[in-house]
Design an enzyme around this catalytic site. Structure first.
Site, PDB file in Angstrom:
ATOM      1  CE  LYS A 122      -4.466  -1.369   1.878  1.00 20.24           C
ATOM      2  NZ  LYS A 122      -5.472  -1.137   2.917  1.00 20.24           N
TER       3      LYS A 122
ATOM      4  CE  LYS B 140      -6.721  -8.103  -2.520  1.00 14.17           C
ATOM      5  NZ  LYS B 140      -7.168  -8.097  -1.162  1.00 14.17           N
TER       6      LYS B 140
ATOM      7  CE  LYS C 140     -11.754  -1.548  -0.478  1.00 19.12           C
ATOM      8  NZ  LYS C 140     -12.536  -1.897   0.704  1.00 19.12           N
TER       9      LYS C 140
END
Ligand code: AMP
Ligand code: TRP
Length: 331
Positions: free
Chosen positions: A117, A199, A202
Protein backbone atom coordinates in the site's frame (compact mmCIF):
# COMPACT_ATOMS: atom_id res chain seq x y z
CA UNK A 1 -29.11 -32.70 31.90
CA UNK A 2 -27.91 -30.81 28.85
CA UNK A 3 -24.90 -28.72 29.75
CA UNK A 4 -24.74 -25.25 28.30
CA UNK A 5 -21.51 -24.94 26.34
CA UNK A 6 -20.30 -21.40 25.81
CA UNK A 7 -19.99 -20.61 22.14
CA UNK A 8 -16.63 -19.52 20.79
CA UNK A 9 -16.28 -15.87 19.81
CA UNK A 10 -15.83 -14.88 16.17
CA UNK A 11 -14.66 -11.40 15.19
CA UNK A 12 -14.17 -9.84 11.78
CA UNK A 13 -14.48 -6.49 10.07
CA UNK A 14 -14.45 -4.58 6.81
CA UNK A 15 -13.25 -1.06 6.10
CA UNK A 16 -15.74 1.52 4.85
CA UNK A 17 -13.25 2.76 2.28
CA UNK A 18 -14.57 1.79 -1.13
CA UNK A 19 -17.10 -0.07 -3.16
CA UNK A 20 -17.48 -3.61 -1.87
CA UNK A 21 -17.30 -6.23 -4.59
CA UNK A 22 -18.04 -9.88 -5.19
CA UNK A 23 -14.58 -10.80 -3.82
CA UNK A 24 -15.38 -9.20 -0.45
CA UNK A 25 -18.72 -10.97 -0.36
CA UNK A 26 -17.54 -14.44 -1.43
CA UNK A 27 -14.15 -14.29 0.30
CA UNK A 28 -15.29 -12.73 3.57
CA UNK A 29 -18.95 -11.96 4.33
CA UNK A 30 -20.44 -15.18 2.95
CA UNK A 31 -18.45 -17.35 5.33
CA UNK A 32 -19.67 -15.24 8.26
CA UNK A 33 -23.32 -15.97 7.52
CA UNK A 34 -23.18 -19.69 8.37
CA UNK A 35 -20.94 -19.10 11.39
CA UNK A 36 -23.80 -17.31 13.13
CA UNK A 37 -25.42 -20.66 13.96
CA UNK A 38 -22.54 -22.05 15.98
CA UNK A 39 -20.59 -19.07 17.28
CA UNK A 40 -21.05 -15.77 19.08
CA UNK A 41 -20.23 -13.43 16.23
CA UNK A 42 -19.10 -9.82 16.29
CA UNK A 43 -18.90 -7.98 12.96
CA UNK A 44 -17.30 -4.57 12.92
CA UNK A 45 -17.26 -1.64 10.53
CA UNK A 46 -13.63 -0.69 10.98
CA UNK A 47 -13.81 3.06 10.39
CA UNK A 48 -10.60 3.83 12.30
CA UNK A 49 -8.79 1.54 9.86
CA UNK A 50 -10.30 3.36 6.90
CA UNK A 51 -8.87 6.74 7.92
CA UNK A 52 -5.30 5.44 7.68
CA UNK A 53 -5.74 6.59 4.08
CA UNK A 54 -7.37 9.95 3.35
CA UNK A 55 -11.16 9.71 3.18
CA UNK A 56 -13.61 12.38 2.14
CA UNK A 57 -15.64 12.99 5.33
CA UNK A 58 -19.09 12.98 3.67
CA UNK A 59 -18.23 9.92 1.65
CA UNK A 60 -16.90 8.10 4.72
CA UNK A 61 -20.11 8.74 6.61
CA UNK A 62 -22.13 7.36 3.72
CA UNK A 63 -19.93 4.30 3.39
CA UNK A 64 -20.24 3.40 7.07
CA UNK A 65 -23.99 3.11 6.59
CA UNK A 66 -23.45 1.26 3.34
CA UNK A 67 -21.28 -1.44 4.94
CA UNK A 68 -23.83 -1.95 7.71
CA UNK A 69 -26.56 -2.39 5.10
CA UNK A 70 -24.38 -4.82 3.14
CA UNK A 71 -23.88 -6.89 6.30
CA UNK A 72 -27.63 -6.96 6.88
CA UNK A 73 -28.60 -7.63 3.24
CA UNK A 74 -26.06 -10.49 3.13
CA UNK A 75 -27.83 -12.21 6.00
CA UNK A 76 -26.04 -11.09 9.14
CA UNK A 77 -28.84 -11.24 11.66
CA UNK A 78 -28.64 -8.65 14.45
CA UNK A 79 -30.69 -10.98 16.66
CA UNK A 80 -27.89 -13.55 16.51
CA UNK A 81 -24.76 -11.45 15.96
CA UNK A 82 -23.43 -8.10 17.04
CA UNK A 83 -22.83 -5.45 14.38
CA UNK A 84 -21.07 -2.25 15.45
CA UNK A 85 -18.94 0.71 14.42
CA UNK A 86 -15.34 0.55 15.67
CA UNK A 87 -15.08 4.23 16.68
CA UNK A 88 -18.12 3.86 18.97
CA UNK A 89 -15.94 1.90 21.42
CA UNK A 90 -13.02 4.08 22.43
CA UNK A 91 -11.27 1.18 24.17
CA UNK A 92 -10.09 -0.15 20.78
CA UNK A 93 -7.72 2.80 20.41
CA UNK A 94 -6.80 2.75 24.07
CA UNK A 95 -5.73 -0.88 23.84
CA UNK A 96 -4.00 -0.23 20.51
CA UNK A 97 -1.75 2.31 22.23
CA UNK A 98 -0.81 -0.11 24.94
CA UNK A 99 -0.16 -2.84 22.39
CA UNK A 100 2.01 -0.40 20.44
CA UNK A 101 4.39 -0.70 23.34
CA UNK A 102 4.48 -4.51 22.98
CA UNK A 103 4.64 -4.67 19.18
CA UNK A 104 8.07 -4.16 17.68
CA UNK A 105 9.19 -2.21 14.65
CA UNK A 106 10.64 -5.48 13.35
CA UNK A 107 7.14 -7.05 13.50
CA UNK A 108 5.55 -4.25 11.51
CA UNK A 109 8.40 -4.08 9.01
CA UNK A 110 7.42 -7.59 7.89
CA UNK A 111 3.88 -6.63 6.89
CA UNK A 112 3.50 -7.13 3.17
CA UNK A 113 0.25 -5.18 2.94
CA UNK A 114 2.00 -2.05 4.21
CA UNK A 115 4.75 -2.55 1.65
CA UNK A 116 2.14 -2.93 -1.11
CA UNK A 117 0.00 0.00 0.00
CA UNK A 118 2.82 2.42 0.69
CA UNK A 119 4.74 1.49 -2.46
CA UNK A 120 7.31 4.12 -3.28
CA UNK A 121 5.74 6.66 -0.86
CA UNK A 122 7.01 5.11 2.36
CA UNK A 123 8.01 8.46 3.77
CA UNK A 124 4.73 10.26 3.08
CA UNK A 125 2.05 7.68 4.02
CA UNK A 126 0.44 8.09 7.44
CA UNK A 127 1.87 6.59 10.62
CA UNK A 128 -1.60 5.08 11.03
CA UNK A 129 -1.17 3.00 7.89
CA UNK A 130 2.04 1.54 9.28
CA UNK A 131 0.52 0.94 12.70
CA UNK A 132 -2.81 -0.42 11.49
CA UNK A 133 -2.04 -4.10 12.23
CA UNK A 134 -1.68 -3.18 15.92
CA UNK A 135 -5.14 -1.61 15.94
CA UNK A 136 -6.41 -4.77 14.27
CA UNK A 137 -4.81 -6.84 17.05
CA UNK A 138 -6.60 -4.65 19.60
CA UNK A 139 -9.95 -5.19 17.80
CA UNK A 140 -9.50 -8.93 18.13
CA UNK A 141 -7.95 -9.20 21.59
CA UNK A 142 -10.32 -6.80 23.34
CA UNK A 143 -13.24 -9.25 23.01
CA UNK A 144 -11.21 -12.41 23.53
CA UNK A 145 -12.17 -13.48 20.02
CA UNK A 146 -10.99 -17.00 19.17
CA UNK A 147 -11.83 -17.33 15.51
CA UNK A 148 -11.06 -14.67 12.90
CA UNK A 149 -12.54 -15.40 9.47
CA UNK A 150 -10.60 -13.43 6.85
CA UNK A 151 -9.30 -13.54 3.32
CA UNK A 152 -5.76 -14.65 2.61
CA UNK A 153 -4.40 -11.08 2.57
CA UNK A 154 -5.19 -10.69 6.28
CA UNK A 155 -3.48 -13.87 7.54
CA UNK A 156 -0.25 -12.05 8.34
CA UNK A 157 -2.14 -9.50 10.46
CA UNK A 158 -3.91 -12.20 12.48
CA UNK A 159 -0.54 -13.87 12.97
CA UNK A 160 0.77 -10.56 14.35
CA UNK A 161 -2.18 -10.39 16.78
CA UNK A 162 -1.14 -13.83 18.05
CA UNK A 163 2.48 -12.75 18.44
CA UNK A 164 1.52 -9.60 20.35
CA UNK A 165 -0.93 -11.49 22.59
CA UNK A 166 1.64 -14.16 23.49
CA UNK A 167 4.36 -11.60 24.17
CA UNK A 168 2.06 -9.50 26.34
CA UNK A 169 0.82 -12.55 28.26
CA UNK A 170 4.33 -13.73 28.98
CA UNK A 171 5.36 -10.29 30.25
CA UNK A 172 2.27 -9.24 32.17
CA UNK A 173 0.16 -12.32 32.94
CA UNK A 174 -2.46 -14.25 31.10
CA UNK A 175 -4.87 -11.61 29.86
CA UNK A 176 -5.41 -12.31 26.19
CA UNK A 177 -6.85 -15.32 24.42
CA UNK A 178 -4.78 -16.40 21.44
CA UNK A 179 -6.90 -16.01 18.31
CA UNK A 180 -6.83 -18.12 15.18
CA UNK A 181 -7.46 -17.12 11.57
CA UNK A 182 -10.00 -19.09 9.62
CA UNK A 183 -9.54 -19.08 5.89
CA UNK A 184 -12.31 -20.17 3.58
CA UNK A 185 -10.65 -22.78 1.37
CA UNK A 186 -12.37 -22.23 -1.93
CA UNK A 187 -12.72 -18.59 -2.84
CA UNK A 188 -10.33 -17.20 -0.25
CA UNK A 189 -9.00 -15.21 -3.17
CA UNK A 190 -11.36 -14.14 -5.92
CA UNK A 191 -9.32 -12.92 -8.85
CA UNK A 192 -9.81 -10.01 -11.24
CA UNK A 193 -12.11 -10.66 -14.20
CA UNK A 194 -9.70 -8.80 -16.45
CA UNK A 195 -6.57 -10.44 -15.03
CA UNK A 196 -6.94 -13.73 -13.11
CA UNK A 197 -3.39 -13.48 -11.75
CA UNK A 198 -4.25 -10.50 -9.53
CA UNK A 199 -6.98 -10.47 -6.88
CA UNK A 200 -10.27 -8.71 -7.51
CA UNK A 201 -9.79 -5.26 -5.99
CA UNK A 202 -11.84 -2.14 -5.46
CA UNK A 203 -8.82 -0.03 -6.32
CA UNK A 204 -8.32 -1.63 -9.74
CA UNK A 205 -8.00 0.93 -12.52
CA UNK A 206 -9.95 -1.17 -15.01
CA UNK A 207 -13.57 -1.30 -13.76
CA UNK A 208 -14.00 -4.60 -15.61
CA UNK A 209 -11.75 -6.09 -12.91
CA UNK A 210 -14.55 -6.33 -10.37
CA UNK A 211 -18.29 -6.60 -9.90
CA UNK A 212 -19.47 -4.21 -7.21
CA UNK A 213 -22.30 -5.35 -4.97
CA UNK A 214 -24.22 -2.24 -6.04
CA UNK A 215 -23.44 -2.78 -9.73
CA UNK A 216 -26.35 -2.55 -12.15
CA UNK A 217 -27.18 -6.24 -12.77
CA UNK A 218 -27.05 -5.86 -16.57
CA UNK A 219 -23.60 -4.27 -16.32
CA UNK A 220 -22.45 -7.17 -14.15
CA UNK A 221 -23.74 -9.51 -16.85
CA UNK A 222 -21.61 -7.73 -19.46
CA UNK A 223 -18.55 -7.88 -17.21
CA UNK A 224 -18.87 -11.66 -16.94
CA UNK A 225 -19.33 -11.99 -20.70
CA UNK A 226 -16.20 -9.87 -21.19
CA UNK A 227 -14.09 -11.68 -18.54
CA UNK A 228 -10.84 -13.05 -19.92
CA UNK A 229 -10.63 -16.81 -20.47
CA UNK A 230 -7.77 -19.25 -20.85
CA UNK A 231 -6.60 -20.95 -24.02
CA UNK A 232 -8.29 -24.30 -24.72
CA UNK A 233 -12.06 -24.43 -24.44
CA UNK A 234 -12.55 -26.97 -21.66
CA UNK A 235 -14.47 -26.04 -18.47
CA UNK A 236 -12.05 -27.56 -15.97
CA UNK A 237 -10.63 -26.28 -12.69
CA UNK A 238 -6.87 -25.85 -12.55
CA UNK A 239 -5.75 -22.70 -10.80
CA UNK A 240 -2.21 -22.99 -12.22
CA UNK A 241 -2.79 -23.73 -15.89
CA UNK A 242 -6.34 -22.31 -16.20
CA UNK A 243 -6.55 -19.42 -13.74
CA UNK A 244 -9.34 -17.54 -15.54
CA UNK A 245 -11.85 -20.37 -15.87
CA UNK A 246 -10.94 -21.62 -12.37
CA UNK A 247 -11.84 -18.21 -10.96
CA UNK A 248 -15.15 -18.15 -12.83
CA UNK A 249 -15.92 -21.70 -11.64
CA UNK A 250 -15.18 -20.61 -8.06
CA UNK A 251 -17.55 -17.65 -8.35
CA UNK A 252 -20.26 -19.85 -9.89
CA UNK A 253 -19.84 -22.50 -7.21
CA UNK A 254 -19.85 -20.11 -4.26
CA UNK A 255 -22.96 -18.24 -5.40
CA UNK A 256 -24.99 -21.35 -6.23
CA UNK A 257 -23.52 -23.77 -3.66
CA UNK A 258 -23.01 -26.29 -6.48
CA UNK A 259 -19.60 -27.99 -6.14
CA UNK A 260 -16.92 -27.33 -8.75
CA UNK A 261 -16.81 -31.07 -9.55
CA UNK A 262 -20.54 -30.99 -10.25
CA UNK A 263 -20.18 -27.88 -12.44
CA UNK A 264 -17.38 -29.53 -14.43
CA UNK A 265 -19.73 -32.45 -15.08
CA UNK A 266 -22.57 -30.13 -16.07
CA UNK A 267 -20.36 -28.31 -18.57
CA UNK A 268 -18.43 -31.29 -19.96
CA UNK A 269 -18.30 -30.99 -23.75
CA UNK A 270 -19.75 -27.45 -23.70
CA UNK A 271 -17.86 -24.25 -24.51
CA UNK A 272 -16.93 -21.04 -22.69
CA UNK A 273 -19.81 -19.19 -24.40
CA UNK A 274 -22.49 -21.35 -22.78
CA UNK A 275 -20.73 -21.34 -19.45
CA UNK A 276 -20.30 -17.57 -19.33
CA UNK A 277 -23.90 -16.90 -20.39
CA UNK A 278 -25.18 -19.07 -17.57
CA UNK A 279 -22.75 -17.66 -15.01
CA UNK A 280 -23.81 -14.15 -16.10
CA UNK A 281 -27.40 -15.14 -15.35
CA UNK A 282 -26.40 -16.54 -11.94
CA UNK A 283 -24.57 -13.33 -11.01
CA UNK A 284 -27.40 -11.14 -12.29
CA UNK A 285 -30.01 -13.04 -10.28
CA UNK A 286 -27.82 -12.88 -7.16
CA UNK A 287 -27.37 -9.09 -7.46
CA UNK A 288 -31.09 -8.45 -8.06
CA UNK A 289 -31.97 -10.38 -4.87
CA UNK A 290 -29.19 -8.78 -2.84
CA UNK A 291 -30.02 -5.23 -3.92
CA UNK A 292 -33.74 -5.70 -3.26
CA UNK A 293 -32.90 -6.60 0.35
CA UNK A 294 -30.39 -3.75 0.64
CA UNK A 295 -32.87 -1.13 -0.58
CA UNK A 296 -35.44 -2.12 2.02
CA UNK A 297 -33.16 -1.26 4.97
CA UNK A 298 -33.65 2.27 6.36
CA UNK A 299 -30.89 4.49 7.79
CA UNK A 300 -32.77 4.66 11.09
CA UNK A 301 -32.79 0.85 11.37
CA UNK A 302 -29.02 0.82 10.80
CA UNK A 303 -28.33 3.50 13.44
CA UNK A 304 -30.38 1.58 15.99
CA UNK A 305 -28.61 -1.71 15.25
CA UNK A 306 -25.14 -0.11 15.50
CA UNK A 307 -25.94 1.65 18.77
CA UNK A 308 -27.39 -1.54 20.27
CA UNK A 309 -24.21 -3.40 19.22
CA UNK A 310 -21.94 -0.85 20.89
CA UNK A 311 -24.04 -0.94 24.07
CA UNK A 312 -23.57 -4.71 24.34
CA UNK A 313 -19.83 -4.60 23.69
CA UNK A 314 -18.78 -1.63 25.82
CA UNK A 315 -18.76 -3.44 29.18
CA UNK A 316 -16.67 -6.30 27.74
CA UNK A 317 -14.10 -3.86 26.33
CA UNK A 318 -13.98 -1.87 29.57
CA UNK A 319 -13.36 -4.98 31.62
CA UNK A 320 -10.35 -6.05 29.57
CA UNK A 321 -8.87 -2.55 29.63
CA UNK A 322 -9.23 -2.43 33.42
CA UNK A 323 -7.36 -5.73 33.74
CA UNK A 324 -4.68 -4.72 31.25
CA UNK A 325 -4.06 -1.43 33.08
CA UNK A 326 -3.83 -3.21 36.40
CA UNK A 327 -1.35 -5.77 35.08
CA UNK A 328 0.98 -3.25 33.50
CA UNK A 329 0.99 -1.05 36.58
CA UNK A 330 -1.10 1.89 35.40
CA UNK A 331 -3.80 1.45 37.99
P1 AMP B 1 -10.69 -5.03 1.87
O1 AMP B 1 -11.65 -4.79 0.75
O2 AMP B 1 -9.30 -5.19 1.36
O3 AMP B 1 -10.86 -4.10 3.01
O4 AMP B 1 -11.05 -6.48 2.44
C1 AMP B 1 -12.21 -6.79 3.18
C2 AMP B 1 -12.32 -8.28 3.34
O5 AMP B 1 -12.58 -8.90 2.07
C3 AMP B 1 -11.04 -8.95 3.87
O6 AMP B 1 -11.36 -10.03 4.74
C4 AMP B 1 -10.36 -9.44 2.63
O7 AMP B 1 -9.52 -10.53 2.87
C5 AMP B 1 -11.55 -9.82 1.75
N1 AMP B 1 -11.22 -9.66 0.33
C6 AMP B 1 -10.86 -8.52 -0.31
N2 AMP B 1 -10.63 -8.74 -1.61
C7 AMP B 1 -10.83 -10.08 -1.82
C8 AMP B 1 -10.75 -10.94 -2.96
N3 AMP B 1 -10.43 -10.51 -4.18
N4 AMP B 1 -11.03 -12.25 -2.78
C9 AMP B 1 -11.37 -12.71 -1.58
N5 AMP B 1 -11.48 -11.96 -0.46
C10 AMP B 1 -11.20 -10.66 -0.57
N1 TRP C 1 -7.70 -5.11 8.30
C1 TRP C 1 -8.87 -5.77 7.82
C2 TRP C 1 -9.03 -5.52 6.31
O1 TRP C 1 -8.56 -4.54 5.81
C3 TRP C 1 -10.11 -5.32 8.53
C4 TRP C 1 -10.04 -5.56 9.99
C5 TRP C 1 -9.78 -4.64 10.96
C6 TRP C 1 -10.21 -6.81 10.65
N2 TRP C 1 -9.82 -5.22 12.19
C7 TRP C 1 -10.06 -6.54 12.05
C8 TRP C 1 -10.47 -8.11 10.20
C9 TRP C 1 -10.15 -7.57 12.97
C10 TRP C 1 -10.55 -9.13 11.16
C11 TRP C 1 -10.39 -8.86 12.52
O2 TRP C 1 -9.66 -6.31 5.65
Amino acid sequence: MISKIKKQIVFSGIQPSGNLHLGNYLGAIKQWIDMQQNYSCIFCIVDYHAITIHQDPKELKRRILEIAKIYLASGIDPKKSIIFQQSDIKEHTELAWILNCTARVADLDKMTQFKDKSGKNKESVSVGLYDYPVLMAADILIYGAQIIPVGEDQLQHVELARTIAKRFNSQFGNIFRIPEAQLQKQGARIMGLDDPIKKMSKSAVNTNNYIALNEKPEIARNKIMRAVTDSGGEIKYNSQSKPAISNLLTIYSLITNISIKELEKQYAGRGYGDFKRELAQVVETFLIGFQAKYNKISDKEVFDILKAGATKLEPIAQKIITNVKKNIGLS
